[in-house]
Motif scaffolding. Structure first.
Motif: not given
Length: 269
Positions: A153-162, A189-206
């Protein structure tokens, strides 16, 4: 100062770069009672235990999937450590595992449960391989055979990159615009391909950004650390840091200063 095993990261070859963040190895002698605090990073790992205990007992290397983590885990280390791992980028494991990754989040299970035939082959060939370069080349070969590029999923990968580029500061509305779907669809979509909601991934990145700042400047005042890492205030920083790492920022800095093993140390072959 306790005896620490050596931690090494190896970059993947170009065909695997979109999916694999690195191959890593942790080898050497560990002082009695030494532990390893593994911080959440949004990644899923495949772990191979090549330690001498299994070899002495005649067992094959233990291959495990370590699902995406929501919080830190403290792992005790054996006296002699020989671990090899594949760290996938957030979302990068999906084209290999081919199942919703949220089913693995916070779990650790045998690779053989998902890949019975491949796991047995990996075990036998890794058992015979000698040296990190040879083992990494073997893992690359095996991964390329398992890859299903159509699931990428290249589009979702771009979102993860952001998320990573902004260190977790990107608004969710921006991610929804980038992906072009509703908030509920984005989370699914995040849950299926990353395993986490986007908000949680943002918290981890911070949090990871705060850790980097703290490791460079252990004596950085809490209020300044909160400001530079993008938190509302020091109380917000402490709460998030404790939730995700298990420690306050000050306690984490003291733990690292005492020689606690943490995977931030990187070198090459």
């Amino acid at each position: 100062m306790p005896t620490l095993p050596r931690y090494i990261e190896v970059r993947p070859r170009p065909p695997l770069t979109p999916y694999v963040q690195c191959f890593w190895a942790l080898t050497g002698q560990a002082s009695p009672g030494l532990s390893h605090r593994v911080l959440p990073d949004g990644c899923l790992d495949i772990l191979v235990d090549l330690g001498p205990q299994g070899r002495a007992e005649g067992d094959a290397p233990r291959l495990q999937i370590v699902g995406t983590m929501r919080q830190a885990e403290v792992v005790p280390l054996a006296a002699e450590v020989c671990l090899l791992g594949i760290r996938f980028r957030p979302g990068g494991a999906y084209p290999f595992l081919r199942l919703p990754l949220h089913e693995l989040t916070g779990r650790q299970l045998s690779l053989e449960l998902l890949w019975p035939r491949e796991a047995r082959e990996w075990e036998g060939r890794l058992w015979e391989a000698e040296g990190l370069q040879v083992r990494v080349a073997l893992l690359e070969e095996l991964l390329l055979r398992r890859l299903a590029p159509g699931l990428w999923d290249g589009v979702l990968a771009h979102a993860v990159g952001l998320i990573h580029m902004t260190r977790g500061q990107v608004p969710l509305q921006t991610l929804e615009t980038v992906v072009g779907i509703s908030p509920r669809q984005l989370e699914r979509r995040f849950q299926a391909t990353v395993g986490l909601p986007p908000k949680v991934l943002c918290r981890i990145a911070r949090m990871r950004h705060a850790v980097e700042l703290l490791e460079c400047q252990p004596r950085l005042p809490g209020a300044q650390l909160a400001l530079e890492a993008g938190y509302c205030d020091q109380a917000h920083l402490v709460h998030e840091f404790r939730t995700l790492t298990g420690l306050t920022p000050g306690a984490y800095a003291r733990e690292q200063g005492a020689g606690f093993l943490q995977s931030g140390t990187v070198s090459g072959i």
